[in-house]
Structures are given as C-alpha cells and as structure tokens.
Design a protein around this motif. Sequence first.
Motif, PDB file in Angstrom:
ATOM      1  N   GLN A 124      16.931 -48.573  -2.397  1.00  0.00           N
ATOM      2  CA  GLN A 124      16.784 -48.085  -3.774  1.00  0.00           C
ATOM      3  C   GLN A 124      15.665 -47.046  -3.848  1.00  0.00           C
ATOM      4  O   GLN A 124      15.800 -46.023  -4.509  1.00  0.00           O
ATOM      5  CB  GLN A 124      16.497 -49.245  -4.739  1.00  0.00           C
ATOM      6  N   ASP A 159      16.996 -43.870  -2.471  1.00  0.00           N
ATOM      7  CA  ASP A 159      17.903 -43.258  -3.451  1.00  0.00           C
ATOM      8  C   ASP A 159      17.117 -42.584  -4.575  1.00  0.00           C
ATOM      9  O   ASP A 159      17.437 -41.466  -4.982  1.00  0.00           O
ATOM     10  CB  ASP A 159      18.851 -44.317  -4.037  1.00  0.00           C
ATOM     11  N   ASP A 160      16.076 -43.267  -5.057  1.00  0.00           N
ATOM     12  CA  ASP A 160      15.251 -42.694  -6.126  1.00  0.00           C
ATOM     13  C   ASP A 160      14.530 -41.436  -5.643  1.00  0.00           C
ATOM     14  O   ASP A 160      14.437 -40.441  -6.370  1.00  0.00           O
ATOM     15  CB  ASP A 160      14.227 -43.722  -6.628  1.00  0.00           C
ATOM     16  N   SER A 206      17.648 -28.789  -8.275  1.00  0.00           N
ATOM     17  CA  SER A 206      18.529 -28.219  -9.289  1.00  0.00           C
ATOM     18  C   SER A 206      17.726 -27.398 -10.284  1.00  0.00           C
ATOM     19  O   SER A 206      18.162 -26.321 -10.701  1.00  0.00           O
ATOM     20  CB  SER A 206      19.283 -29.334 -10.020  1.00  0.00           C
ATOM     21  N   GLU A 238      18.777 -28.920  -1.551  1.00  0.00           N
ATOM     22  CA  GLU A 238      19.529 -30.172  -1.719  1.00  0.00           C
ATOM     23  C   GLU A 238      19.934 -30.744  -0.365  1.00  0.00           C
ATOM     24  O   GLU A 238      19.836 -31.943  -0.139  1.00  0.00           O
ATOM     25  CB  GLU A 238      20.752 -29.950  -2.614  1.00  0.00           C
ATOM     26  N   THR A 242      18.686 -34.253   1.389  1.00  0.00           N
ATOM     27  CA  THR A 242      19.696 -35.216   1.855  1.00  0.00           C
ATOM     28  C   THR A 242      19.524 -35.507   3.332  1.00  0.00           C
ATOM     29  O   THR A 242      19.570 -36.667   3.754  1.00  0.00           O
ATOM     30  CB  THR A 242      21.117 -34.669   1.573  1.00  0.00           C
ATOM     31  N   LEU A 300      16.609 -33.990  -5.570  1.00  0.00           N
ATOM     32  CA  LEU A 300      17.804 -33.247  -5.993  1.00  0.00           C
ATOM     33  C   LEU A 300      17.616 -32.714  -7.408  1.00  0.00           C
ATOM     34  O   LEU A 300      18.056 -31.610  -7.718  1.00  0.00           O
ATOM     35  CB  LEU A 300      19.046 -34.126  -5.890  1.00  0.00           C
ATOM     36  N   GLY A 301      16.951 -33.487  -8.253  1.00  0.00           N
ATOM     37  CA  GLY A 301      16.648 -33.015  -9.613  1.00  0.00           C
ATOM     38  C   GLY A 301      15.709 -31.831  -9.570  1.00  0.00           C
ATOM     39  O   GLY A 301      15.898 -30.848 -10.286  1.00  0.00           O
ATOM     40  N   ALA A 317      17.060 -38.661  -5.443  1.00  0.00           N
ATOM     41  CA  ALA A 317      17.418 -38.206  -6.797  1.00  0.00           C
ATOM     42  C   ALA A 317      16.321 -37.318  -7.369  1.00  0.00           C
ATOM     43  O   ALA A 317      16.613 -36.297  -8.007  1.00  0.00           O
ATOM     44  CB  ALA A 317      17.669 -39.411  -7.702  1.00  0.00           C
ATOM     45  N   SER A 318      15.069 -37.689  -7.110  1.00  0.00           N
ATOM     46  CA  SER A 318      13.971 -36.862  -7.633  1.00  0.00           C
ATOM     47  C   SER A 318      13.953 -35.496  -6.950  1.00  0.00           C
ATOM     48  O   SER A 318      13.675 -34.485  -7.589  1.00  0.00           O
ATOM     49  CB  SER A 318      12.626 -37.568  -7.461  1.00  0.00           C
TER      50      SER A 318
END
Length: 190
Positions: free
Chosen positions: A170, A173-174, A184, A122, A126, A180-181, A177-178
């Motif tokens: 954007q 950010d996408d 996880s 993560e 980032t 980080l998903g 998010a992908s």
Amino acid sequence: MTDTSATTQVAQRSTTQNAELAQSRTRSASETQISLRDEMNVQILEASAAVSLKTGEQSQALLFRSAIDRINEYLAPTLGTDAIQGKMSEDNSAEATAARIVSLSTAFYDSYAAQHPGDDPEQLATNFVNLIRGGFEKGFNEAKDILQGLQVFSGDIESGIMRTFDLVNQGYDDFLASKLGTASETTKTA
C-alpha cells in the motif's frame, strides 16, 4: 639379470607402497572433511534450535532485514552497494516495520531519477516502484520461507507478517500515485 629383476621388484613394491600411502592420506583427508562437516551440521542444528525459539519474537525484524537486503541488491546496479543502511528499531510492529521499509526504499527515488535523465516521469516512477517492490517481495518470501522452515509461521506471527506485506505494498502504491500525480501536473504546466 638377477640384479635388474630385483631392482624392478623393489621399485614396484616402493610404487605400490607409495600408492597405498597416498590412498591412506586421501581417506584420512576425506574422513576429516566428513567429520568437520558433521560437526558443522550439529552446530547449525543447535543454532537453528536457538533461532527458532527467538524468531517468534523477532519475525518482523527478520522480515525487515531480509526485505532491506533484497532491496539493496536490486538497487545496487544503479545506486551502489548497501544503498539502504537499515537500522533495527525497538518498534517491530507491522506498521512500524512497513513504514521503515517504505521510507528507506523510496528515499532513493531522486538518486534513481538523476541516473535516468530524460526518461518519461511516469515511466520512471513506475520502473522505480517495480524495482523496489521486486526487491521487497524477494526479501519477504525469503523471510517467510525461513519462518516456515522454523515452523513458527502461524498465528500472530503470520498475521503480523502478512499485515506488513500489505502495508508495504500500500505504501508503494501511495508513493507511485503521488509521483504519477506530480508527473501529470508537471506535464500540464509545461
């Protein structure tokens, strides 16, 4: 003694003449530099005028090139110089420009990750997005400053550039998010 005095006077005159000659040469060199600088300034102004006429049509290309150059600069310490070899495309719409910037810069994630083995996934994602976003924002601001300096940053050009800025952010950010998903999910299965 008269010969010594005459020799001294001749030597002094020669020294004075040499000093005057040196000053003349220095003035001549300085005048030449000033003349060359003036010529260069005229050429720059002429080029700027030509660019300002064309820049309205190429504002997205300018933004793309500037952003890619800065992202390359930010990636250089870890991925080497010119990590992204951007090509100018015929489609310079905000959407196409943003898509190229995002896809070219995020394509280096795996190389970046390989250079940071063992880092928290993560945090790695980032850090990577922060790095490329910083390069993009620096390039964006440089392109915007150029367009403002040329007095063409208004109307459709301004809205197109700002739309590109929003779309790139954007996209980042996408992408984050992908990642980080994915990070996880990897942590849960491990």
